[in-house]
Design a protein around this motif. Structure first.
Motif, PDB file in Angstrom:
ATOM      1  N   TYR A 138      -8.172  58.287 -11.175  1.00  0.00           N
ATOM      2  CA  TYR A 138      -7.203  59.093 -12.093  1.00  0.00           C
ATOM      3  C   TYR A 138      -5.829  58.447 -11.587  1.00  0.00           C
ATOM      4  O   TYR A 138      -5.137  58.882 -10.954  1.00  0.00           O
ATOM      5  CB  TYR A 138      -7.240  60.580 -11.816  1.00  0.00           C
ATOM      6  N   LEU A 139      -5.563  57.697 -12.574  1.00  0.00           N
ATOM      7  CA  LEU A 139      -4.119  57.043 -12.449  1.00  0.00           C
ATOM      8  C   LEU A 139      -3.173  57.703 -13.411  1.00  0.00           C
ATOM      9  O   LEU A 139      -3.634  57.950 -14.523  1.00  0.00           O
ATOM     10  CB  LEU A 139      -3.952  55.632 -12.697  1.00  0.00           C
ATOM     11  N   GLY A 140      -1.782  57.713 -13.040  1.00  0.00           N
ATOM     12  CA  GLY A 140      -0.900  58.335 -14.020  1.00  0.00           C
ATOM     13  C   GLY A 140       0.151  57.572 -14.119  1.00  0.00           C
ATOM     14  O   GLY A 140       0.851  56.885 -13.007  1.00  0.00           O
ATOM     15  N   ILE A 141       0.872  57.643 -15.316  1.00  0.00           N
ATOM     16  CA  ILE A 141       2.354  56.753 -15.526  1.00  0.00           C
ATOM     17  C   ILE A 141       3.196  57.788 -16.023  1.00  0.00           C
ATOM     18  O   ILE A 141       2.992  58.600 -16.789  1.00  0.00           O
ATOM     19  CB  ILE A 141       2.073  55.665 -16.439  1.00  0.00           C
ATOM     20  N   GLY A 142       4.217  57.950 -15.247  1.00  0.00           N
ATOM     21  CA  GLY A 142       5.359  59.148 -15.523  1.00  0.00           C
ATOM     22  C   GLY A 142       6.789  58.311 -15.770  1.00  0.00           C
ATOM     23  O   GLY A 142       7.248  57.399 -15.119  1.00  0.00           O
ATOM     24  N   LEU A 143       7.345  58.750 -16.639  1.00  0.00           N
ATOM     25  CA  LEU A 143       8.799  58.166 -16.867  1.00  0.00           C
ATOM     26  C   LEU A 143       9.875  59.215 -17.183  1.00  0.00           C
ATOM     27  O   LEU A 143       9.569  60.433 -17.402  1.00  0.00           O
ATOM     28  CB  LEU A 143       8.666  57.271 -18.327  1.00  0.00           C
ATOM     29  N   CYS A 144      11.002  58.720 -16.953  1.00  0.00           N
ATOM     30  CA  CYS A 144      12.355  59.693 -17.222  1.00  0.00           C
ATOM     31  C   CYS A 144      13.408  58.777 -17.423  1.00  0.00           C
ATOM     32  O   CYS A 144      13.677  57.776 -16.888  1.00  0.00           O
ATOM     33  CB  CYS A 144      12.402  60.386 -15.721  1.00  0.00           C
ATOM     34  N   ALA A 145      14.478  59.459 -18.334  1.00  0.00           N
ATOM     35  CA  ALA A 145      15.571  58.745 -18.780  1.00  0.00           C
ATOM     36  C   ALA A 145      16.378  59.918 -18.434  1.00  0.00           C
ATOM     37  O   ALA A 145      16.302  61.048 -18.486  1.00  0.00           O
ATOM     38  CB  ALA A 145      15.720  58.136 -19.925  1.00  0.00           C
ATOM     39  N   PHE A 146      17.656  59.409 -17.805  1.00  0.00           N
ATOM     40  CA  PHE A 146      18.610  60.344 -17.335  1.00  0.00           C
ATOM     41  C   PHE A 146      19.821  59.967 -17.681  1.00  0.00           C
ATOM     42  O   PHE A 146      20.347  58.669 -17.538  1.00  0.00           O
ATOM     43  CB  PHE A 146      18.579  60.837 -16.000  1.00  0.00           C
ATOM     44  N   VAL A 147      20.971  60.660 -17.963  1.00  0.00           N
ATOM     45  CA  VAL A 147      22.415  60.554 -18.053  1.00  0.00           C
ATOM     46  C   VAL A 147      23.070  61.154 -17.029  1.00  0.00           C
ATOM     47  O   VAL A 147      23.087  62.637 -16.941  1.00  0.00           O
ATOM     48  CB  VAL A 147      22.946  60.707 -19.579  1.00  0.00           C
ATOM     49  N   ASN A 158      24.172  51.174 -23.071  1.00  0.00           N
ATOM     50  CA  ASN A 158      23.151  50.934 -24.196  1.00  0.00           C
ATOM     51  C   ASN A 158      21.823  51.451 -23.387  1.00  0.00           C
ATOM     52  O   ASN A 158      21.010  50.786 -22.953  1.00  0.00           O
ATOM     53  CB  ASN A 158      22.995  49.283 -24.138  1.00  0.00           C
ATOM     54  N   TYR A 159      21.662  52.550 -24.113  1.00  0.00           N
ATOM     55  CA  TYR A 159      20.508  53.498 -23.440  1.00  0.00           C
ATOM     56  C   TYR A 159      19.034  52.829 -23.857  1.00  0.00           C
ATOM     57  O   TYR A 159      18.081  52.716 -23.048  1.00  0.00           O
ATOM     58  CB  TYR A 159      20.450  54.953 -24.042  1.00  0.00           C
ATOM     59  N   SER A 160      19.054  52.393 -24.913  1.00  0.00           N
ATOM     60  CA  SER A 160      17.780  51.952 -25.539  1.00  0.00           C
ATOM     61  C   SER A 160      17.529  50.700 -24.970  1.00  0.00           C
ATOM     62  O   SER A 160      16.380  50.187 -24.595  1.00  0.00           O
ATOM     63  CB  SER A 160      17.807  51.933 -27.130  1.00  0.00           C
ATOM     64  N   ALA A 161      18.557  49.714 -24.795  1.00  0.00           N
ATOM     65  CA  ALA A 161      18.028  48.575 -23.919  1.00  0.00           C
ATOM     66  C   ALA A 161      17.751  48.769 -22.745  1.00  0.00           C
ATOM     67  O   ALA A 161      16.834  47.737 -22.275  1.00  0.00           O
ATOM     68  CB  ALA A 161      19.492  47.706 -24.105  1.00  0.00           C
ATOM     69  N   LEU A 162      18.346  49.690 -21.718  1.00  0.00           N
ATOM     70  CA  LEU A 162      17.900  49.616 -20.610  1.00  0.00           C
ATOM     71  C   LEU A 162      16.643  50.353 -20.531  1.00  0.00           C
ATOM     72  O   LEU A 162      15.558  49.796 -19.689  1.00  0.00           O
ATOM     73  CB  LEU A 162      18.864  50.749 -20.082  1.00  0.00           C
ATOM     74  N   PHE A 163      16.069  51.165 -21.351  1.00  0.00           N
ATOM     75  CA  PHE A 163      14.611  51.851 -21.379  1.00  0.00           C
ATOM     76  C   PHE A 163      13.662  50.820 -21.794  1.00  0.00           C
ATOM     77  O   PHE A 163      12.689  50.783 -21.167  1.00  0.00           O
ATOM     78  CB  PHE A 163      14.650  52.979 -22.389  1.00  0.00           C
ATOM     79  N   GLN A 164      14.128  49.937 -22.665  1.00  0.00           N
ATOM     80  CA  GLN A 164      13.285  48.679 -23.187  1.00  0.00           C
ATOM     81  C   GLN A 164      12.816  47.842 -22.105  1.00  0.00           C
ATOM     82  O   GLN A 164      12.047  47.380 -21.614  1.00  0.00           O
ATOM     83  CB  GLN A 164      13.706  48.197 -24.227  1.00  0.00           C
ATOM     84  N   ARG A 165      14.088  47.684 -21.220  1.00  0.00           N
ATOM     85  CA  ARG A 165      14.023  46.718 -20.021  1.00  0.00           C
ATOM     86  C   ARG A 165      12.923  47.257 -19.055  1.00  0.00           C
ATOM     87  O   ARG A 165      12.313  46.639 -18.400  1.00  0.00           O
ATOM     88  CB  ARG A 165      15.208  46.635 -19.477  1.00  0.00           C
ATOM     89  N   LEU A 166      13.144  49.030 -18.731  1.00  0.00           N
ATOM     90  CA  LEU A 166      12.196  49.484 -17.950  1.00  0.00           C
ATOM     91  C   LEU A 166      10.605  49.199 -18.225  1.00  0.00           C
ATOM     92  O   LEU A 166       9.723  48.611 -17.368  1.00  0.00           O
ATOM     93  CB  LEU A 166      12.420  50.858 -17.579  1.00  0.00           C
ATOM     94  N   LEU A 167      10.510  49.311 -19.552  1.00  0.00           N
ATOM     95  CA  LEU A 167       9.098  48.988 -20.136  1.00  0.00           C
ATOM     96  C   LEU A 167       8.568  47.603 -19.970  1.00  0.00           C
ATOM     97  O   LEU A 167       7.469  47.573 -19.716  1.00  0.00           O
ATOM     98  CB  LEU A 167       9.007  49.664 -21.556  1.00  0.00           C
ATOM     99  N   GLU A 168       9.607  46.691 -20.110  1.00  0.00           N
ATOM    100  CA  GLU A 168       9.079  45.353 -19.911  1.00  0.00           C
ATOM    101  C   GLU A 168       8.762  44.972 -18.626  1.00  0.00           C
ATOM    102  O   GLU A 168       8.005  44.421 -18.277  1.00  0.00           O
ATOM    103  CB  GLU A 168      10.293  44.529 -20.348  1.00  0.00           C
ATOM    104  N   THR A 169       9.784  45.516 -17.601  1.00  0.00           N
ATOM    105  CA  THR A 169       9.690  45.123 -16.208  1.00  0.00           C
ATOM    106  C   THR A 169       8.249  45.817 -15.592  1.00  0.00           C
ATOM    107  O   THR A 169       7.727  44.953 -14.824  1.00  0.00           O
ATOM    108  CB  THR A 169      10.784  45.936 -15.398  1.00  0.00           C
ATOM    109  N   ALA A 170       8.016  46.926 -16.098  1.00  0.00           N
ATOM    110  CA  ALA A 170       6.574  47.720 -15.596  1.00  0.00           C
ATOM    111  C   ALA A 170       5.424  46.936 -16.445  1.00  0.00           C
ATOM    112  O   ALA A 170       4.379  47.022 -15.960  1.00  0.00           O
ATOM    113  CB  ALA A 170       6.845  49.044 -16.028  1.00  0.00           C
ATOM    114  N   ASN A 171       5.749  46.413 -17.519  1.00  0.00           N
ATOM    115  CA  ASN A 171       4.620  45.730 -18.375  1.00  0.00           C
ATOM    116  C   ASN A 171       3.827  47.030 -18.724  1.00  0.00           C
ATOM    117  O   ASN A 171       2.585  47.022 -18.191  1.00  0.00           O
ATOM    118  CB  ASN A 171       3.763  44.811 -17.587  1.00  0.00           C
ATOM    119  N   ILE A 172       4.248  47.745 -19.354  1.00  0.00           N
ATOM    120  CA  ILE A 172       3.633  49.171 -19.841  1.00  0.00           C
ATOM    121  C   ILE A 172       2.298  49.026 -20.349  1.00  0.00           C
ATOM    122  O   ILE A 172       1.346  49.842 -20.124  1.00  0.00           O
ATOM    123  CB  ILE A 172       4.518  50.169 -20.706  1.00  0.00           C
ATOM    124  N   GLY A 173       2.090  48.067 -21.397  1.00  0.00           N
ATOM    125  CA  GLY A 173       0.867  47.793 -21.912  1.00  0.00           C
ATOM    126  C   GLY A 173      -0.222  47.354 -21.059  1.00  0.00           C
ATOM    127  O   GLY A 173      -1.082  48.027 -20.999  1.00  0.00           O
TER     128      GLY A 173
END
Length: 372
Positions: free
Chosen positions: A31-40, A1-16
């Motif tokens: 200068y802070l930066g936020i980087g993301l990556c999804a992989f299969v 479930n790719y979308s659920a996993l990515f959403q869990r990452l955003l929630e764990t990080a508290n992206i807002g």
């Protein structure tokens, strides 16, 4: 479930919250930066039809061409267990995980199980550990060989009590009958019968041993999503990793500590590729990075404590439901680090940086963007 996993990452990080912190830092001149990556990632190499189609063959060496894996499971006369595997570990913890698999099947303590590897004279042809295949292919071979030994043991127990093998269950270092739990044998008693022909049921060969080749029916697919927070010092070009979060799905987990360790190691390796490691030659072709004094690798002070979590979607392609995990961290970390650095430098209009992102490289890009 790719979308659920990515959403869990955003929630764990508290992206807002992270974006608010980034904006606040910018107002402070940081200068802070936020980087993301999804992989299969494909793993469990490789089904015989695929290996034949891709030309993955050892036939030039007079060996079979399929990328199967093999395991031998033997119950010795003293009821200890010897397991020989073609999957040779290089720090992945096969000795522990394979013993866990066999212990669960045979209901014997892990202390009674010895894992043997790396000896081509002691096992039929084994292919090895690569391509995130060890648990999905080699571990499955151990599982199936242990099942075959257990089934033979069940036949011996059933023959002892004049019943059928389907009435036999294994637990607590032995076997018992479901119809009468007082009728039971320890593994020592089963082994004693197995190596004494006069005590065996008719038609049962002496010994308790099975050799199993596993040919995976398909590729298993591991996936994950990672996030990094970095701070760039624009005066020096130094990039500091502040936070790293990884959510991975490698199917069922045999040993959580080993899985977490492999993810940690992969992230550190990927960090090194993205930020530090570089082979440098001078104009005469002499290697300058010829020792660890010059060739930089990650050390503890470079890395924060990683935050890693898992989702579990069992693979339908092997009875253990496992997928690969050894390469996930090293796949995700390089793009995550580069993306985070570029995000930190977005206000300069910098859209591309070549790895490794060493301070002089980042500093030069900043000054070029500023026209200096």
């Amino acid at each position: 479930n790719y979308s659920a996993l990515f959403q869990r990452l955003l929630e764990t990080a508290n992206i807002g919250q992270l974006r608010q912190e980034q904006e606040q830092a910018k107002q402070e001149g940081r200068y802070l930066g936020i980087g993301l990556c999804a992989f299969v990632e494909p793993g469990g190499l490789a089904p015989s039809p695929i290996s034949a189609w891709a030309g993955l063959s050892y036939s030039n060496y007079g060996l079979p061409s399929s990328l199967t894996e093999v395991a031998t499971v033997r119950i010795n006369p003293d009821a200890s267990v010897s397991i020989t595997t073609g999957s040779c570990p290089a720090g992945q913890g096969h000795e522990t995980a394979w013993a866990q698999i066999a212990s669960d099947v045979l209901q014997l303590p892990m202390e009674r199980i010895t894992i043997l590897h790396g000896d081509t004279q002691g096992n039929p042809l084994g292919i090895g550990s690569f391509g995130s295949r060890s648990a999905a292919v080699g571990g499955t071979a151990v599982f199936q060989a242990a099942e075959r030994v257990r089934d033979k043991a069940a036949t011996i127990v059933a023959g002892t009590y004049k019943t059928t093998p389907d009435q036999v269950r294994f637990a607590d270092g032995g076997a018992y009958l479901t119809t009468d739990q007082e009728k039971k044998l320890t593994w020592q008693e089963i082994a004693a019968k197995a190596y004494q022909p006069t005590l065996l049921p008719p038609g049962i060969e002496i010994g308790l041993e099975a050799v199993m080749f596993f040919d995976p029916p398909g590729i298993v697919w591991t996936y994950g999503a990672h996030l990094a927070v970095v701070e760039v010092d624009i005066e020096t070009g130094a990039v500091h990793l502040l936070r790293y979060i990884g959510i991975d799905d490698c199917g069922n987990v045999i040993n959580p500590m080993i899985v977490e360790g492999q993810i940690h190691g992969g992230i550190a390796q990927g960090f090194g590729q993205a930020m530090l490691e570089e082979v440098v030659y001078d104009k005469q072709g002499n290697l300058l990075t010829d020792s660890l004094k010059a060739y930089r690798i990650p050390v503890a002070e470079n890395l924060p404590s990683f935050e890693v979590e898992r989702m579990q979607t069992p693979s339908p392609l092997n009875p253990l439901g496992v997928k690969g995990v050894g390469e996930g961290g090293s796949i995700a970390a390089p793009p995550v680090m580069v993306n985070a650095t570029l995000d930190a430098l977005a206000s300069f209009g910098i859209q591309h940086l070549d790895m490794p992102l060493q301070p002089h490289t980042v500093w030069a890009a900043i000054n070029q963007a500023k026209g200096e």
